[in-house]
Every structure is written in structure tokens, then in C-alpha cells.
Design a protein around this motif. Structure first.
Motif, PDB file in Angstrom:
ATOM      1  N   ILE A 149       0.864  -1.176   0.000  1.00  0.00           N
ATOM      2  CA  ILE A 149       0.000   0.000   0.000  1.00  0.00           C
ATOM      3  C   ILE A 149       0.899   1.223   0.000  1.00  0.00           C
ATOM      4  CG2 ILE A 149      -1.864   1.234   1.166  1.00  0.00           C
ATOM      5  CD1 ILE A 149      -2.628  -1.579   0.227  1.00  0.00           C
ATOM      6  N   GLU A 150       0.753   2.059  -1.020  1.00  0.00           N
ATOM      7  CA  GLU A 150       1.581   3.256  -1.119  1.00  0.00           C
ATOM      8  C   GLU A 150       0.679   4.478  -1.085  1.00  0.00           C
ATOM      9  OE1 GLU A 150       4.507   5.315  -4.370  1.00  0.00           O
ATOM     10  OE2 GLU A 150       4.492   3.143  -4.200  1.00  0.00           O
ATOM     11  N   ASN A 151       0.925   5.352  -0.110  1.00  0.00           N
ATOM     12  CA  ASN A 151       0.149   6.585   0.011  1.00  0.00           C
ATOM     13  C   ASN A 151       0.853   7.668  -0.802  1.00  0.00           C
ATOM     14  OD1 ASN A 151      -0.195   5.089   2.821  1.00  0.00           O
ATOM     15  ND2 ASN A 151      -2.045   6.228   2.323  1.00  0.00           N
ATOM     16  N   ARG A 152       0.161   8.203  -1.765  1.00  0.00           N
ATOM     17  CA  ARG A 152       0.679   9.304  -2.578  1.00  0.00           C
ATOM     18  C   ARG A 152      -0.349  10.422  -2.544  1.00  0.00           C
ATOM     19  NH1 ARG A 152       3.072   7.185  -8.309  1.00  0.00           N
ATOM     20  NH2 ARG A 152       4.585   5.727  -7.472  1.00  0.00           N
ATOM     21  N   THR A 153      -0.078  11.406  -1.761  1.00  0.00           N
ATOM     22  CA  THR A 153      -0.984  12.540  -1.713  1.00  0.00           C
ATOM     23  C   THR A 153      -0.975  13.195  -3.083  1.00  0.00           C
ATOM     24  OG1 THR A 153      -0.422  12.848   0.593  1.00  0.00           O
ATOM     25  CG2 THR A 153      -1.551  14.656  -0.493  1.00  0.00           C
ATOM     26  N   GLY A 154      -2.155  13.358  -3.656  1.00  0.00           N
ATOM     27  CA  GLY A 154      -2.263  13.934  -4.994  1.00  0.00           C
ATOM     28  C   GLY A 154      -2.174  12.897  -6.093  1.00  0.00           C
ATOM     29  N   ALA A 155      -2.219  11.638  -5.758  1.00  0.00           N
ATOM     30  CA  ALA A 155      -2.094  10.588  -6.770  1.00  0.00           C
ATOM     31  C   ALA A 155      -3.283  10.546  -7.707  1.00  0.00           C
ATOM     32  CB  ALA A 155      -1.911   9.237  -6.101  1.00  0.00           C
ATOM     33  N   ALA A 156      -4.364  11.183  -7.342  1.00  0.00           N
ATOM     34  CA  ALA A 156      -5.516  11.209  -8.242  1.00  0.00           C
ATOM     35  C   ALA A 156      -5.290  12.182  -9.385  1.00  0.00           C
ATOM     36  CB  ALA A 156      -6.761  11.615  -7.464  1.00  0.00           C
ATOM     37  N   GLY A 157      -4.216  12.936  -9.319  1.00  0.00           N
ATOM     38  CA  GLY A 157      -3.951  13.929 -10.358  1.00  0.00           C
ATOM     39  C   GLY A 157      -2.622  13.758 -11.035  1.00  0.00           C
ATOM     40  N   LYS A 158      -1.636  14.507 -10.594  1.00  0.00           N
ATOM     41  CA  LYS A 158      -0.382  14.617 -11.349  1.00  0.00           C
ATOM     42  C   LYS A 158       0.464  13.348 -11.357  1.00  0.00           C
ATOM     43  CE  LYS A 158       2.088  16.617  -7.477  1.00  0.00           C
ATOM     44  NZ  LYS A 158       2.801  17.747  -6.973  1.00  0.00           N
ATOM     45  N   HIS A 159       0.334  12.448 -10.397  1.00  0.00           N
ATOM     46  CA  HIS A 159       1.162  11.245 -10.363  1.00  0.00           C
ATOM     47  C   HIS A 159       0.660  10.169 -11.309  1.00  0.00           C
ATOM     48  CE1 HIS A 159       3.516  12.714  -7.084  1.00  0.00           C
ATOM     49  NE2 HIS A 159       2.442  12.889  -6.333  1.00  0.00           N
ATOM     50  N   ARG A 160      -0.500  10.331 -11.878  1.00  0.00           N
ATOM     51  CA  ARG A 160      -1.105   9.319 -12.715  1.00  0.00           C
ATOM     52  C   ARG A 160      -0.225   8.965 -13.914  1.00  0.00           C
ATOM     53  NH1 ARG A 160      -7.174  10.183 -14.305  1.00  0.00           N
ATOM     54  NH2 ARG A 160      -6.738  11.586 -12.610  1.00  0.00           N
ATOM     55  N   ARG A 161       0.514   9.902 -14.432  1.00  0.00           N
ATOM     56  CA  ARG A 161       1.343   9.648 -15.606  1.00  0.00           C
ATOM     57  C   ARG A 161       2.469   8.672 -15.306  1.00  0.00           C
ATOM     58  NH1 ARG A 161       0.636  15.365 -15.987  1.00  0.00           N
ATOM     59  NH2 ARG A 161       2.529  15.549 -14.776  1.00  0.00           N
ATOM     60  N   ARG A 162       2.920   8.603 -14.076  1.00  0.00           N
ATOM     61  CA  ARG A 162       4.067   7.750 -13.733  1.00  0.00           C
ATOM     62  C   ARG A 162       3.663   6.337 -13.342  1.00  0.00           C
ATOM     63  NH1 ARG A 162       7.500  11.328  -9.680  1.00  0.00           N
ATOM     64  NH2 ARG A 162       5.681  10.831  -8.467  1.00  0.00           N
ATOM     65  N   ILE A 163       2.401   6.070 -13.188  1.00  0.00           N
ATOM     66  CA  ILE A 163       1.943   4.765 -12.751  1.00  0.00           C
ATOM     67  C   ILE A 163       1.913   3.815 -13.947  1.00  0.00           C
ATOM     68  CG2 ILE A 163       0.019   3.479 -11.740  1.00  0.00           C
ATOM     69  CD1 ILE A 163      -0.734   6.103 -10.311  1.00  0.00           C
ATOM     70  N   ARG A 164       2.622   2.705 -13.830  1.00  0.00           N
ATOM     71  CA  ARG A 164       2.637   1.714 -14.896  1.00  0.00           C
ATOM     72  C   ARG A 164       1.899   0.476 -14.434  1.00  0.00           C
ATOM     73  NH1 ARG A 164       8.433   0.633 -15.537  1.00  0.00           N
ATOM     74  NH2 ARG A 164       8.745   1.996 -13.779  1.00  0.00           N
ATOM     75  N   LEU A 165       1.084  -0.083 -15.300  1.00  0.00           N
ATOM     76  CA  LEU A 165       0.351  -1.300 -14.957  1.00  0.00           C
ATOM     77  C   LEU A 165       1.111  -2.503 -15.361  1.00  0.00           C
ATOM     78  CD1 LEU A 165      -3.199  -0.190 -15.985  1.00  0.00           C
ATOM     79  CD2 LEU A 165      -2.236  -0.266 -13.719  1.00  0.00           C
TER      80      LEU A 165
END
Length: 92
Positions: free
Chosen positions: A76-92
Motif C-alpha cells: 500500500i503506497e500513500n501518494r498525496t495527490g495521486a488522483a492527479g499529477k502522479h497518474r502519468r508515472r503509474i505503470r500497470l
């Protein structure tokens, strides 16, 4: 009048025959899908809120349950703001 009715029935019969033929061929050509071992590595759940609240506790309970069920670690990784700007870095 009778002639037009016979043509439409022939056309409908040909359509049904073509549909049945296509269905039969698709059943022959289709290959079976084999299940893969999923997940084959650690699973990361990103929580877009700060740690410590209900939005953090629920994914941790679910992650623990999934980890026991799958036999793989669930992080479980908490990323404040992950609903916005961090989305580009998330790889499935």
C-alpha cells in the motif's frame, strides 16, 4: 405482390444461414484461453490520500486479505495527490 414476399423470405433464409455458418466457423477457429498465474509479482495499491485515515485503513485491510489469498505481497503506497499529477508515472 407474392413475388416480393418470396424474395424477402429467401433473403432472410440466406442471412440466417450465413449467420449460423459464421458462428460455427468462429467456434472451430477460436482457441481456448488458458489461465495464467496472476499475480506473478508484488501488487502495489496506490492510495491518493495521506496515511492515517479511513481512506488508508480500508486498503490496508483489503491488501492484507489479497496478500493471503494470492500468496503475493501487496504493498500500500500513500501518494498525496495521486488522483492527479502522479497518474502519468503509474505503470500497470
Amino acid at each position: 405482390m407474392r413475388h416480393a414476399s418470396n424474395q424477402s423470405m429467401v433473403f432472410a433464409g440466406r442471412s440466417v444461414t450465413a449467420l449460423l455458418l459464421a458462428f460455427a466457423l468462429s467456434a472451430v477457429v477460436a482457441r481456448p484461453a488458458f489461465a495464467q498465474d496472476y499475480p506473478d509479482r508484488a501488487v502495489k495499491i496506490i492510495v491518493p490520500f495521506a496515511a492515517g485515515g479511513t481512506a488508508d485503513a480500508v486498503p490496508r485491510f483489503v491488501g492484507d486479505w489479497l496478500s493471503r489469498k494470492w500468496g503475493q505481497p501487496v504493498v500500500i503506497e500513500n501518494r498525496t495527490g495521486a488522483a492527479g499529477k502522479h497518474r502519468r508515472r503509474i505503470r500497470l
